[in-house]
Scaffold this motif. Structure first.
Motif, short mmCIF file in Angstrom:
data_model
loop_
_atom_site.label_atom_id
_atom_site.label_comp_id
_atom_site.label_asym_id
_atom_site.label_seq_id
_atom_site.Cartn_x
_atom_site.Cartn_y
_atom_site.Cartn_z
N GLY A 1 0.85 -1.18 0.00
CA GLY A 1 0.00 0.00 0.00
C GLY A 1 0.88 1.23 0.00
N ILE A 2 0.49 2.24 -0.77
CA ILE A 2 1.20 3.52 -0.77
C ILE A 2 0.26 4.57 -0.20
CG2 ILE A 2 2.43 5.25 -2.14
CD1 ILE A 2 3.74 2.42 -2.18
N LEU A 3 0.72 5.24 0.85
CA LEU A 3 -0.06 6.25 1.56
C LEU A 3 0.57 7.62 1.34
CD1 LEU A 3 -2.16 7.10 3.77
CD2 LEU A 3 -0.35 6.58 5.44
N ARG A 4 -0.25 8.57 0.93
CA ARG A 4 0.19 9.96 0.82
C ARG A 4 -0.65 10.79 1.81
NH1 ARG A 4 2.89 10.15 -4.31
NH2 ARG A 4 2.13 8.54 -5.71
N ILE A 5 0.00 11.68 2.53
CA ILE A 5 -0.68 12.55 3.48
C ILE A 5 -0.34 13.99 3.12
CG2 ILE A 5 -0.93 13.23 5.90
CD1 ILE A 5 0.07 10.40 6.66
N ASP A 6 -1.37 14.78 2.81
CA ASP A 6 -1.21 16.20 2.47
C ASP A 6 -1.98 17.02 3.50
OD1 ASP A 6 0.02 15.16 0.20
OD2 ASP A 6 -1.64 15.65 -1.14
N LEU A 7 -1.26 17.80 4.29
CA LEU A 7 -1.87 18.61 5.35
C LEU A 7 -1.45 20.07 5.23
CD1 LEU A 7 -1.23 16.41 8.51
CD2 LEU A 7 -3.48 17.11 7.66
N GLN A 8 -2.36 20.97 5.57
CA GLN A 8 -1.96 22.38 5.74
C GLN A 8 -0.86 22.42 6.78
OE1 GLN A 8 -4.94 25.43 6.53
NE2 GLN A 8 -6.49 24.09 5.64
N SER A 9 0.10 23.30 6.63
CA SER A 9 1.26 23.31 7.52
C SER A 9 0.87 23.53 8.99
CB SER A 9 2.28 24.37 7.08
OG SER A 9 1.69 25.65 7.02
N ARG A 10 -0.15 24.32 9.24
CA ARG A 10 -0.51 24.56 10.64
C ARG A 10 -1.15 23.35 11.31
NH1 ARG A 10 -5.92 27.06 11.47
NH2 ARG A 10 -7.00 27.00 9.47
N PHE A 11 -1.51 22.33 10.52
CA PHE A 11 -2.07 21.10 11.07
C PHE A 11 -1.09 19.93 10.99
CE2 PHE A 11 -5.84 23.58 9.95
CZ PHE A 11 -6.52 23.52 11.16
N GLU A 12 0.13 20.20 10.61
CA GLU A 12 1.18 19.18 10.56
C GLU A 12 1.66 18.95 11.99
OE1 GLU A 12 3.84 16.50 8.62
OE2 GLU A 12 2.22 17.60 7.66
N LYS A 13 0.78 18.35 12.78
CA LYS A 13 0.99 18.13 14.21
C LYS A 13 0.80 16.66 14.52
CE LYS A 13 1.13 22.60 15.10
NZ LYS A 13 2.44 23.19 15.00
N GLN A 14 1.54 16.18 15.51
CA GLN A 14 1.48 14.76 15.85
C GLN A 14 0.07 14.29 16.17
OE1 GLN A 14 4.47 12.98 18.42
NE2 GLN A 14 5.80 14.74 17.99
N GLU A 15 -0.71 15.08 16.89
CA GLU A 15 -2.03 14.59 17.29
C GLU A 15 -2.95 14.37 16.08
OE1 GLU A 15 -1.95 19.09 18.22
OE2 GLU A 15 -0.64 17.39 18.65
N ILE A 16 -2.82 15.20 15.06
CA ILE A 16 -3.61 15.03 13.83
C ILE A 16 -3.08 13.83 13.04
CG2 ILE A 16 -4.24 16.06 11.60
CD1 ILE A 16 -5.62 17.48 13.93
N ILE A 17 -1.77 13.78 12.86
CA ILE A 17 -1.16 12.70 12.09
C ILE A 17 -1.38 11.35 12.78
CG2 ILE A 17 1.00 11.82 11.10
CD1 ILE A 17 1.89 14.86 11.02
N ASN A 18 -1.32 11.34 14.11
CA ASN A 18 -1.60 10.10 14.84
C ASN A 18 -3.00 9.58 14.54
OD1 ASN A 18 0.91 9.96 16.09
ND2 ASN A 18 0.22 10.98 17.95
N ASP A 19 -3.99 10.48 14.52
CA ASP A 19 -5.37 10.06 14.22
C ASP A 19 -5.45 9.48 12.81
OD1 ASP A 19 -6.26 10.85 16.72
OD2 ASP A 19 -7.26 12.68 16.01
N ILE A 20 -4.78 10.12 11.86
CA ILE A 20 -4.76 9.61 10.47
C ILE A 20 -4.15 8.21 10.44
CG2 ILE A 20 -3.73 9.91 8.18
CD1 ILE A 20 -3.88 13.00 8.77
N LEU A 21 -2.99 8.06 11.07
CA LEU A 21 -2.29 6.78 11.04
C LEU A 21 -3.06 5.68 11.77
CD1 LEU A 21 1.39 7.99 11.48
CD2 LEU A 21 0.25 7.23 9.37
N GLU A 22 -3.77 6.03 12.82
CA GLU A 22 -4.59 5.03 13.51
C GLU A 22 -5.71 4.54 12.60
OE1 GLU A 22 -5.79 6.14 17.50
OE2 GLU A 22 -3.80 6.96 17.88
N ILE A 23 -6.34 5.44 11.87
CA ILE A 23 -7.36 5.03 10.90
C ILE A 23 -6.74 4.12 9.84
CG2 ILE A 23 -8.86 5.84 9.02
CD1 ILE A 23 -9.40 8.36 10.79
#
Length: 184
Positions: free
Chosen positions: A107-129
């Motif tokens: 699987g290839i995963l791409r994550i595109d976030l606004q820079s102000r949301f490039e935070k561990q708590e947001i990315i953690n939620d994405i990765l958990e999903i």
């Protein structure tokens, strides 16, 4: 369930992921015109598209292509929405890679976030999903995703969620992280 017939919506912690729609274009432009965010996007093997979009028309063209790609079973794009405010902050893309190399059926995963949301708590939620749902949905046992050295928050989230640096090139590109499926 076939993800290309019915695209699921996922909710976790601070975010919801739902299939990207044309009406997301205006808010997604805040992400794709964010000069600080663009270097963190994975545009490897995207035929020169760096995902830096400065007009609504170009953003809509990208979404049209993502919709075409979904209908043709190439990949799925989900819009990332903050649950409390319903603000759209970016997208993720996932697909099952078919190739004649050692990364076949990854699987290839791409994550595109606004820079102000490039935070561990947001990315953690994405990765958990991703970790809980997308191995099965895409029928893969390993997922690769990119994080350049500048992406400290992303790298820490990847490490905390079971991803390890590959320390080798993928299709001629560096900075990939890998996580193998863990069945509970």
């Amino acid at each position: 369930m076939d993800i290309y017939q019915i695209c699921p919506e996922f909710k976790k912690g601070q975010i919801t992921l739902r299939q990207t729609e044309t009406q997301d274009a205006e808010e997604l432009l805040n992400c794709y015109s964010d000069e600080a965010a663009v270097p963190l996007f994975n545009s490897d093997n995207c035929h020169g598209d760096d995902f830096y979009y400065t007009t609504l028309e170009r953003m809509k063209q990208a979404i049209d292509f993502w919709d075409f790609s979904y209908k043709n079973r190439y990949f799925v794009r989900w819009t990332i929405i903050i649950n409390d405010t319903e603000e759209i902050i970016g997208t993720i893309e996932m697909f099952h890679r078919i190739a004649e190399d050692e990364f076949n059926h990854f699987g290839i995963l791409r994550i595109d976030l606004q820079s102000r949301f490039e935070k561990q708590e947001i990315i953690n939620d994405i990765l958990e999903i991703v970790n809980e749902n997308l191995y099965q949905a895409f029928e893969v046992n390993s997922i690769l995703t990119k994080a350049i050295p500048l992406a400290g928050e992303r790298i820490q989230s990847l490490l905390n969620n079971g991803y390890s640096p590959m320390n080798k090139r993928f299709m001629g590109y560096d900075d990939y992280y890998r996580r193998n499926r863990v069945d509970n």
